[in-house]
Structures are given as structure tokens and as C-alpha cells.
Design an enzyme around this catalytic site. Structure first.
Site, mmCIF file in Angstrom:
data_model
loop_
_atom_site.group_PDB
_atom_site.id
_atom_site.type_symbol
_atom_site.label_atom_id
_atom_site.label_comp_id
_atom_site.label_asym_id
_atom_site.label_seq_id
_atom_site.Cartn_x
_atom_site.Cartn_y
_atom_site.Cartn_z
ATOM 1 N N HIS A 94 0.821 -1.208 0.000
ATOM 2 C CA HIS A 94 0.000 0.000 0.000
ATOM 3 C C HIS A 94 0.852 1.254 0.000
ATOM 4 O O HIS A 94 0.327 2.368 -0.094
ATOM 5 C CB HIS A 94 -0.976 -0.002 1.177
ATOM 6 N N ASP A 125 0.856 -7.700 1.384
ATOM 7 C CA ASP A 125 1.195 -6.303 1.613
ATOM 8 C C ASP A 125 2.706 -6.077 1.599
ATOM 9 O O ASP A 125 3.310 -5.671 2.608
ATOM 10 C CB ASP A 125 0.602 -5.840 2.947
ATOM 11 N N SER A 209 4.862 4.441 9.821
ATOM 12 C CA SER A 209 5.804 3.344 10.041
ATOM 13 C C SER A 209 5.529 2.150 9.153
ATOM 14 O O SER A 209 6.116 1.093 9.345
ATOM 15 C CB SER A 209 5.781 2.921 11.510
#
Length: 1118
Positions: A94, A125, A209
Site C-alpha cells: 500500500h 502487503d 511506520s
């Protein structure tokens, strides 16, 4: 294990934060209770951290377009170097984004380099950026090794990354608590990982983060930080086994290509099935036999606690009709498979091959054979951009979310053209212009056959109402608001998306007819000799709702707030009323005969005048509703206007993209029709206007021909021939009555149109015909009605109803218009105050007479004929009224008070200077608080007196455009010679889009603040596009740009000349001055590939807005 029915609100750590709010950094620091460094960096961790930190980078990414699960956004995240020699950075999917992205990496020594995406996994991801290792000149670092096998429950870890988007490396401590939690759920309509386990620890990571390495004491990355819970300190980490595999493919490909990167093919297989890992207790409830459970436990690794269960199957996928929700997976190709990793390895190694699955379904053992599909084949790698809309094939991610078939034509962003038709985001297009749509090429084929201004039907479905098709009318842009349709295709070798024209440029010519309705009526009217009938109408209203999950992975649209008067905020998707008529000649004849049978209706006025209403359509309405005489006379003159402003053209501080209101026809002849409407509805000429007439059921386009620079009204032109012969004969202009002016206590009729185009009227009483408007300044400067006196009534129909005020004979004395006032507020979401008042008709008739008779201003093309528009001479000063009783306290003498009372015993007021417009002839002569007493020795008590004095200068040859003014300043009488200013009614006619920032000349509302930069006034930033360089580097709107690279930009021409000479690959210094006069210098880097510099200009010779590219990047020569 995790209950499949539980849904946890989690967040991705990549935040598309608003970079304009730089002041929020300190607040974030105070709210983030991070462990002290001495507790995080102990002696046994110091060596590992010192080795890892130099390889961690802050990633600043900009998603340039809406695509698949992502919206345009700018944000910060984290990545880390996993291959120093080849230049590979690992981060989250993402962060890499599935669509166009521009990114830069910043090392801990603040060296900044561009990075380019080389791979993003279709499901999991993780993704990779590449960079040029030779670009790092001063920094010493080593790559971080990946060690997925080192992860274990109880392992002490550190998360090192850009926590809280602070652009500095933070270190958070934690302990791995779980290795086998199901993938977190982020959004119902966005990206979600699945078919994998995640790790969990209470490290409390926050936004920014994403992509941080989760390391052990040896300095190895054991996991990849991905998301976290918004309600607790739990953080979720991705396992690295499949990351290691993908990295090996990238390294092998780079070695084979040596000095350049090529597109890498990483085999990925799929059944289009989502599995969940469920405990044996739940599988038993699903019907798993005891002997099967015993066999699985014995064949599995020690400690196995559950099995894989089918959660969902994508329709029309490889497993559709073979696997069902609740099936328990036992064997794959004869091997017991209870772990995601093993299943995925089998699928990735079997792309295009048939595999055998043994499942348990309600206690029954079944064996199915399924061909493994290439996962990349159902991952979109191209999109169509047309009128701001982004359309592409439905991805596996969204097909899984919405339970639709992969590959359908999916609207990722409706843009302007589709949102104008009420088509929401996430819609699936099924039919366009009566052609079935099954793939993206079908949409392109339809568009290539259409012309500008065409109106064609479109059918679509939405996942929120999946069982019914919705239909609407789409209007192809008449003006060049956007670039020609383009196809963007992903190029993994360069990391860019390459654009090419979707069709030949010659195909998007202006349609020879205004609409299909008009074409049909014109052709039929000729055979029927001006006999016609109302066209069949269909109202289409489609409300779009945006889901706002608690998330930190993409930018969200602003909430839609529908105000009174049908106004909506920016980025708003609108509802439309569309009319489509296409009756045959026989139908027209039958319907027309029924109208003629009604006959002529003779109405007697209360006086001695007798008026005959002979049109059948309006006569039928009058008979059916028992309308008053005034209503019957006025109704054929009323028009409903639907106004849409392209989001790319929000000039002059416009805050909404859609508005509607009732106007009145003030001129109707064979070659020109004019409609008067308030400027709160038609605020700019850069818009699309559709007119629906009460006298005849038809909808035709209109064009804004005049915007009064001061008063709250606009004139919209239309082509009477577009009404057809019958329609043109039924529509008529209202009879205007500018004199005598309305007085307190006068009876008046308020007449307008309801939503169903039926007249609505009420008899009322004028309570105050001299209400002086006095609006405050808004946070975002935009049009405010100033120097106006308006009319108040004792009763009306509420703040959303507009129309006209007329006497009992149907003569219009005022338009009942909408006003908007948004005062300064600390809350950016504070709503506008909408209200309605009467605008005296004399304000309109003065300009109207000049247009009809021929004015001395600039010419504009109206229905193929050039007409001169009038110029407005005005005193550019904002005035407000002050009671004479209060004026006495400010030093106004008795003599002047008596003279003003004698001049106007009703108002008993004096005009006070509120402020002068910056750059006007009055700026340095009048001061705030001055009281205006006389012009040319004649006392003035109202705004009309000032206007009459300005207009009198037109007939005075030796005046030099100046007025002799007498004022009261601090108790003393002062005589001044003030120059007037001349303004046209065109509004803003030119704008430049540079780096996604739309700049224009300072408009009147900005100048009304009383300040312009001394450096040549500069160009004014009106708006900033999401996902643009201006958004990325926080250039922002509501400020002047006065210098670029030290070169002054006093006007648009200078600005264009300076920006055209800039190099593509260099950072640009931009000096800005905000509305408070505070200067600021910032830097940004152009992105001419996705955001070329272009100009939007109104061409009076064609009455069209033209878009011209000033500077773009030739991707083929990069």
C-alpha cells in the site's frame, strides 16, 4: 486462531497525511508516548540498531491517480534496503501503490534520491522500490538481511521506522505474541491482505511506520510492519517467506539484464478463493469427521491447531461452483495442507496447471480438480482517463470485496463527467450508449464515436445495490475542461505509467446538435408546423456515499454536505435531473391534439386589463392547479438551472461543484434567449449549465454570458432554436417593471418552481425593501454581494426556494435569489449560511438594455452571433450603512444630518467605508470609517445613488472617469476626487495549472481583503489537486506566488514564461505570500509526466473554454 466472523478495526501505518498542516508535528510528539531511548537501546541491542538504522529510509510517496483500492494522496512511510548493490528497497504494497506513484527516499543523513516501483504483490502487503546505488554519495550503510525463519513467539524485537510521520527514525520495542493471526481487515472497499498469517506484538506503531523492518538482536529483519489497531497498541507484521522468494526473482532478473531494469515476471497463482485458518473446534462444528481430524493432526507439524476453511469464492473464478463457503481443505495434490504458506507455494508453482483438492463439506468428502489461474492476469495494469474519471478492469482485490466477477469495467474515480451524471465511485459499467460493456475496450470504442455535447444513456450497478441496474444520462464535455481521453499502461522497466491517446483527436468535435432531445424535436417540428408535445422525462437521482472507515492507508474525500439551495462541497458527487424525449411524429400529433382541445383560457385581471393565455401546455397546468393570474403569466418565463463546475476549474474561491436554482427568462427572441439568475447559483462562467423550462418540457445547455462584478446576478444565454418550433413559441420573456420601486407594505407574489417543474406561488407583503447587505470576510475568499440593498418579505418558502417577485399583473419587479455567507471560523467544516432575498429588477434591466441595444465592451459569441457586452463602471469600495444616530457620535454634524434626512426620510442612514479593494483607484484615498456624504455636491444615502453617479459618467465627456466626493473623516469635511474603475462581466477567463496548482489573477473577493503583494501583485493559487506535486510539497491554495527561482511572477504571462524555462529534474524555489501577508519560501519538484503545465482560457470567438498544454514530458525520450 481467530473467529472468522470477528472484524477488527485496524489501520495501515501509511498515512496520506495533509502536508499543509506542518504545525501538527509538535502535537503528535506530545501525544505519542514513546519509550525513552535508554529503555529501547540497551547494550545488547546497540550494535544491531547501529547497523540497521543507516539502511532504513523515509519514503515520501504521491499517488498521482485514483486506481484500484487507492485514492490520490500524498504521504510518508518507511522502507529499508534489502540489496545494496542492486539498489532494492522493501516496503508495503500500500506504499508502493497499485497505480501511478512518484516517490523519493530519504536516508538518515538526509540524502534524498528518487525511487521507482518494480514490483507490488497483487495480494500480500509488500512491494519493492529500486534506486541507483551510485546516487548515494555521502552515506555509509549495509543492507538488512531477511530472516523469516527467526520469528518465534516470545522473540524480543525492535521496529525501526518513520513513526508518526516525523521524518526521523524512531525505535519501538515489542515482543512477538502471535505468529498465526488471520490477516487484519482494513476496509470494506479498499485494500486487504488475505490468505496469509500475520504476526502480532504490542509495539504501538503509528502512522508513517508502514514498511518498517522488524528486527532481532542480530540485526536481521524477521518481519515487515504493516498495520495496527486504532483501539490498542497491537501492531501487525507480515511474514517474509514470500518476500524472500520475490526478492530472489528480482535479483536474478537484474543480474540477467546487468545495467538496466526490465519487467520481472514473478509466478503467482490463484484460485480466486479466500481461506481462513480456523481451529479444530470450529471445523468440527462445520462437520469435519473425527477420523479426518485425527489424520490431519498426525500428518501436520506438532502444535497444529486448525485447518484452512473457505471463506469466500469470487464469482466466475476458477473455483466458482466447485468450492463453497464453509468447505474445509484437507488435501492438495494428495498432501495434507493446513498452512497458508504451503498452499501458496503449491499454487505459485502450478500456474496454468490443474490441481486436485480434497475437501470436507458438511461431513461429506469431495474431490475437485481446478486449474490454477495466473494472478497477474486479473491484476489491472492499465486504465482509461477521461474527463477526470479513472476507469479500468475490476481487480481481484475489489472483486473479492464486492463479490463481483474479475475484469468488469470498474469506475475507480468518477471524475467530472460521470459524477455529473450521478455515477458513484466503485460503480460497474454495464451499458454505454446502448452498447453492452464487458471490457475496457468497449468503453473506448463508444467514446470514439461520440462528439462533445452528446448525451447518451449509461447503465451501471453498485456493490451497495447489486441486484438492480441504474440508468442515467451522461453528457460528454462541451468544453475542454480536461485533456483528451488517454490510456495509461504500467511499464515496470521504467516505473512509470505510459500514456497514449485513447482515440483520434478529431473524434471529439462539438456535436452539431445540443442534445438528442433537441435533434428529435427540430426534425419533427418541421413536419408538424410548430405542433409538438412534451417530451417524455425521466428523473435520475443517484446518491453517492463514501465509506469512511478508520484507516491510515489512503486519502479520504471530504464529506458531502448538501446545503440549502442544493449546494455541495468540493470533491462532491452530484444528483442530476435529466430529461430524454424522443417521441415519434404520431405520438407528437396525438399528444398535441389533446393539448389543443383545452383551448384558450381567458383570464381577467383584477383591474381592467384582459390577457389571454393561449398555449395549451401552460393552460392545462393553470386549469389543473387553480393558479392565480400572476402565476399563469409568470410560469412560462421560469427556468430551472442545473449548474456543474468541473473540479479542475474551481476558480474564484468557488467551494461547490453543483448548484441549482430558478431563473427567469428576461429576453427571448429568434436568435437569443437570456435568463437571469442569482450568482450564488451561477458563480462563474467556467461551468456547464442545463436549463429546464416550465413552459415546455425540454432540457438544453446554456452558456454564461454576463456576471455582474458587484451585484448578485448573472445572465445565462441559450439558443431558442434548440427548443424546437413549438417550444420556442411557448417560452416567453417576463415583462420587467423596474419602476416604481417596491415600498414597505406593498403586496407581492413570490413565484418559483418546485422540484417537479411545477409553479409554486404565495402572496406576501414587503416588510423592508432597503435591507443593506453587510457580509463578513470568509476564510476562503469568494464572491460576496456588496453594496446592495435587497428586499425582505414577511413569508416565503424557505431558504432553498428561488424565483421571482411580481405584482398582481405578473410583471416582475425582482428576482428572489439565493445568497451565501460563510463567516470566518476556526472550524473548516463550518457550513455556509444560505438565505434568500429579493434583488430589484432595475439592477438587471440596466445591463439587459445595453446587451440588446449593443454595448461598447468586449464581444462574445452568442448563438453564432458576436455581441458586445456592457462594461460596468463602479467605485471599487465596499460600503455599509450607518444609522444617522450613530453617525452623530462619530462626528457627523447636524447640518449634514438634516440634509441626509431631507434627501431620504425613509432610510435615515449614511454610507460608511468598510474597505477599499486592493489595486483600485480608491485604495489610497479613502480610509476605513470615512462617511460618504455627497457626490458632485448631491447628498447620497444609498448604494443606488453611488451607482447612478458612476453611470452618469458614461454620458460626461470631460469627467476623466472621476467623481467629486465629499466625506466626513474624523469629524471633518473632506473633498476628494476619486477615480472609478471599469469592469467587464466575463469573470475570470484564464487560469494556469502548474504542478497541480491552479493559479489565476487575483479575483475581486481577494482584492476585497484590501491587500495585494507589493511585488507586482503575483498570481493567486486558487486550488490544489490531490496527488500532485503541489500537494506533495504543501504549496497549497489561498496564497500568492510572487517568485519562482528568484524571478518575479507579477502576472500570468510572466508566470508562464518563468515556469516554461524550468528543467524537469530540478527542484524549484517558490516564494509565496499568504492572505495575512506572511511570506514563505518552499521547494518542490515538477512532475511533467503526470502533471503537465496547461492553460485554460475562454475563447470569446467560439464561446468555448479551451485547454492548451504549455509544457509536458515526452516519456519516450526520458
Amino acid at each position: 486462531m481467530e473467529d472468522s466472523n470477528s472484524r477488527e478495526i485496524v489501520e495501515s501505518e501509511m498515512e496520506s497525511m495533509d502536508l499543509r498542516s506542518q504545525e501538527s508535528t509538535d502535537q503528535v510528539e506530545l501525544e505519542s508516548e514513546l519509550p525513552p531511548e535508554k529503555e529501547v537501546i540497551t547494550d545488547d541491542w546497540r550494535d544491531a540498531i547501529n547497523k540497521v538504522v543507516p539502511a532504513v529510509v523515509v519514503l515520501q510517496t504521491t499517488a498521482c491517480r485514483s486506481f484500484d483500492t487507492e485514492l490520490p494522496s500524498s504521504g510518508s512511510a518507511t522502507g529499508f534496503v534489502v540489496d545494496k548493490n542492486r539498489g532494492i528497497i522493501l516496503t508495503n504494497r500500500h506504499v508502493v501503490k497499485p497505480g501511478p506513484v512518484v516517490a523519493r527516499a530519504i536516508f538518515v543523513n538526509n540524502e534524498e534520491i528518487p525511487v521507482y516501483p518494480i514490483y507490488r504483490d497483487p495480494v500480500h502487503d509488500f512491494g519493492f522500490f529500486r534506486y541507483d546505488p551510485s546516487a548515494i554519495q555521502f552515506h555509509k550503510y549495509e543492507e538488512i538481511p531477511l530472516a523469516p525463519e527467526a520469528a518465534s513467539v516470545g522473540l524480543e524485537i525492535r521496529v525501526i521506522g518513520n513513526d508518526s510521520c516525523e521524518k526521523v527514525v524512531s525505535i519501538l520495542a515489542g515482543t512477538l505474541a502471535r505468529l498465526d493471526r488471520n490477516a487484519p481487515t482494513y476496509r470494506r472497499d479498499g485494500y486487504n491482505d488475505f490468505n496469509t498469517f500475520y504476526m502480532q506484538a504490542a509495539s504501538g506503531t503509528k502512522r508513517g511506520s508502514s514498511g518498517s523492518p522488524v528486527i532481532d538482536k542480530q540485526g536481521r529483519a524477521v518481519a515487515l510492519n504493516a498495520g495496527g489497531s486504532v483501539s490498542s497498541s497491537s501492531a501487525f507484521y507480515l511474514h517474509l517467506e514470500r518476500v524472500v522468494r520475490a526478492l530472489a526473482f528480482l535479483q536474478k532478473s537484474k543480474d540477467a539484464c546487468k545495467n538496466k531494469w526490465e519487467a520481472v515476471s514473478i509466478p503467482r497463482g490463484t484460485l480466486q478463493v479466500t481461506f481462513l485458518h480456523k481451529g479444530f473446534d470450529e471445523t468440527r462444528r462445520l462437520g469435519l469427521p473425527n477420523e479426518t481430524e485425527q489424520m490431519v493432526r498426525q500428518a501436520s507439524a506438532p502444535g497444529e491447531t486448525g485447518m484452512l476453511v473457505v471463506d469466500s469464492v469470487v464469482p466466475c473464478g476458477p473455483a466458482d461452483r466447485q468450492l463453497e463457503s464453509g468447505d474445509v481443505l484437507v488435501h492438495v495434490n494428495g498432501e495434507v495442507t493446513t498452512q497458508f504458506l504451503k498452499l501458496e507455494a503449491l499454487l505459485d508453482d502450478s500456474v496454468g496447471k490443474k490441481i486436485e483438492l480434497q475437501i470436507e463439506r458438511g461431513g461429506t468428502s469431495l474431490t475437485v480438480n481446478i486449474v490454477v489461474q495466473d494472478l497477474h492476469s486479473i491484476t489491472p495494469d492499465c486504465f482509461l482517463e477521461v474527463s477526470g474519471a479513472v476507469i479500468h478492469c475490476l481487480s481481484y482485490q475489489q472483486a473479492r470485496n464486492f463479490c463481483f466477477q474479475c475484469g468488469l469495467v470498474y469506475v475507480s474515480d468518477p471524475g467530472y463527467m460521470l459524477s455529473r451524471a450521478g455515477i458513484p465511485r466503485h460503480a460497474i459499467i454495464k451499458k454505454f450508449a446502448n452498447d453492452e460493456i464487458s471490457q475496457l475496450e468497449d468503453v473506448i470504442s463508444v467514446l470514439s464515436k461520440l462528439c462533445r455535447g452528446d448525451r447518451v444513456p449509461l447503465e451501471y450497478i453498485s456493490y451497495k445495490d447489486r441486484h438492480r441496474r441504474k440508468s442515467t444520462l451522461v453528457t460528454i464535455d462541451r468544453h475542454e475542461w480536461y485533456d483528451a481521453p488517454k490510456i495509461y499502461t504500467r511499464d515496470d522497466s521504467s516505473g512509470l505509467w505510459m500514456a497514449r491517446p485513447a482515440s483520434q483527436p478529431t473524434t471529439l468535435q462539438l456535436s452539431p446538435c445540443c442534445s438528442n432531445v433537441t435533434q428529435g424535436l427540430n426534425s419533427q417540428a418541421s413536419s408538424l408546423n410548430s405542433e409538438s408535445t412534451p417530451a417524455e422525462g425521466t428523473d435520475q437521482a443517484n446518491n453517492q456515499e463514501l465509506t469512511h472507515d478508520i484507516m491510515r492507508m489512503e486519502a479520504g474525500y471530504e464529506h458531502i454536505s448538501e446545503e440549502a439551495h442544493s449546494r455541495e462541497e468540493c470533491d462532491v458527487k452530484t444528483n442530476q435531473q435529466q430529461v430524454q424525449g424522443n417521441l415519434s411524429s404520431d405520438e407528437l400529433a396525438v399528444a398535441d391534439h389533446s393539448l389543443l382541445e383545452i383551448g384558450e383560457m381567458k383570464l381577467e385581471t383584477p383591474g381592467t386589463t384582459e390577457i389571454t393565455v393561449s398555449n395549451g401546455y401552460e393552460g392545462a397546468i393553470a386549469a389543473a392547479t387553480n393558479a392565480s393570474f400572476a402565476e399563469c403569466v409568470v410560469e412560462p418565463t421560469l427556468v430551472t438551472l442545473e449548474v456543474n463546475v468541473p473540479p479542475s476549474c474551481l476558480l474564484d474561491g468557488i467551494h461547490s461543484v453543483h448548484s441549482s436554482g430558478t431563473g427567469v427568462v428576461v429576453h427571448h427572441s429568434q436568435d437569443m434567449g437570456l435568463v437571469a439568475i442569482d450568482k450564488n447559483t451561477v458563480e462563474t462562467s467556467a461551468c456547464d449549465v442545463m436549463l429546464s423550462f416550465a413552459a415546455f418540457p425540454i432540457e438544453i445547455p446554456g452558456e454564461v454570458v454576463f456576471l455582474h462584478p458587484v451585484y448578485n446576478y448573472a445572465l445565462v444565454g441559450y439558443d431558442p432554436s434548440a427548443l424546437g418550433a413549438v417550444g420556442a413559441s411557448m417560452v416567453r420573456a417576463a415583462e420587467l417593471l423596474p419602476e416604481p420601486a417596491l415600498c414597505r407594505g406593498d403586496p407581492i407574489y413570490l413565484i418559483g418552481l418546485s422540484k417537479n417543474q411545477r409553479a409554486k406561488s404565495r402572496k406576501s407583503i414587503v416588510t423592508n425593501p432597503y435591507v443593506a447587505l453587510n457580509f463578513g470576510y470568509a476564510d476562503r475568499p469568494r464572491y460576496r454581494a456588496i453594496n446592495m440593498e435587497v428586499i425582505e418579505l414577511d413569508t416565503d418558502f424557505g431558504n432553498a426556494f428561488t424565483g421571482v417577485l411580481c405584482n398582481e399583473h405578473g410583471k416582475v419587479q425582482a428576482i428572489w435569489g439565493s445568497f451565501s455567507n460563510k463567516p470566518k471560523s476556526s472550524h473548516s467544516t463550518s457550513k455556509d449560511h444560505q438565505f434568500v432575498r429579493g434583488v430589484p429588477i432595475y439592477m438587471i434591466s440596466q445591463v439587459l438594455d445595453k446587451i440588446i441595444s449593443g454595448a461598447n465592451g468586449t464581444s462574445i459569441l452568442i448563438n453564432g452571433v458576436k455581441r458586445s457586452m456592457p462594461l460596468v463602471r463602479t467605485l471599487e469600495v465596499e460600503l455599509c450603512s450607518r444609522l444617522l444616530s450613530k453617525a452623530r457620535s462619530f462626528g457627523l454634524g447636524d447640518e449634514w444630518i438634516q440634509r441626509l434626512v431631507k434627501k431620504d426620510p425613509m432610510r435615515r442612514q449614511v454610507l460608511r467605508v468598510k474597505g477599499c479593494l486592493a489595486g483600485s483607484n480608491t485604495e489610497n484615498l479613502l480610509k476605513q470609517g470615512d462617511m460618504l456624504l455627497a457626490i458632485n455636491k448631491e447628498p447620497v444615502t444609498c448604494f443606488q445613488d453611488v451607482e447612478n453617479a458612476c453611470q452618469a459618467l458614461e454620458n460626461c465627456v470631460d469627467s476623466d472617469g472621476k467623481l467629486k466626493i465629499t466625506i466626513c473623516r474624523q469629524g471633518g469635511e473632506v473633498d476628494l476626487l476619486l477615480g472609478t474603475d471599469i469592469r467587464d462581466g466575463n469573470g475570470t477567463t484564464r487560469a494556469i495549472n502548474w504542478c497541480g496548482c491552479l493559479v489565476q489573477d487575483p479575483h475581486l473577493a481577494v482584492r476585497a481583503l484590501g491587500f495585494l503583494p507589493g511585488e507586482g501583485h503575483g498570481v493567486y493559487a486558487a486550488m490544489c489537486c490531490r496527488g500532485s506535486p503541489a500537494d506533495r510539497y504543501a504549496l497549497g491554495a489561498l496564497r500568492w506566488i510572487v517568485q519562482v527561482n528568484g524571478k518575479p511572477t507579477p502576472d500570468l504571462d510572466a508566470f508562464v514564461n518563468v515556469t516554461k524555462g524550468l528543467r524537469y529534474d530540478e527542484f524549484v524555489r517558490v516564494k509565496t505570500i499568504n492572505l495575512d501577508g506572511k511570506p514563505r519560501v518552499l521547494t518542490l519538484k515538477q512532475d511533467l509526466h503526470y502533471w503537465p503545465t496547461w492553460e485554460l482560457r475562454f475563447d470569446p470567438n467560439t464561446a468555448r473554454w479551451r485547454r492548451k498544454t504549455i509544457k509536458a514530458l515526452d516519456c519516450n525520450n526520458e
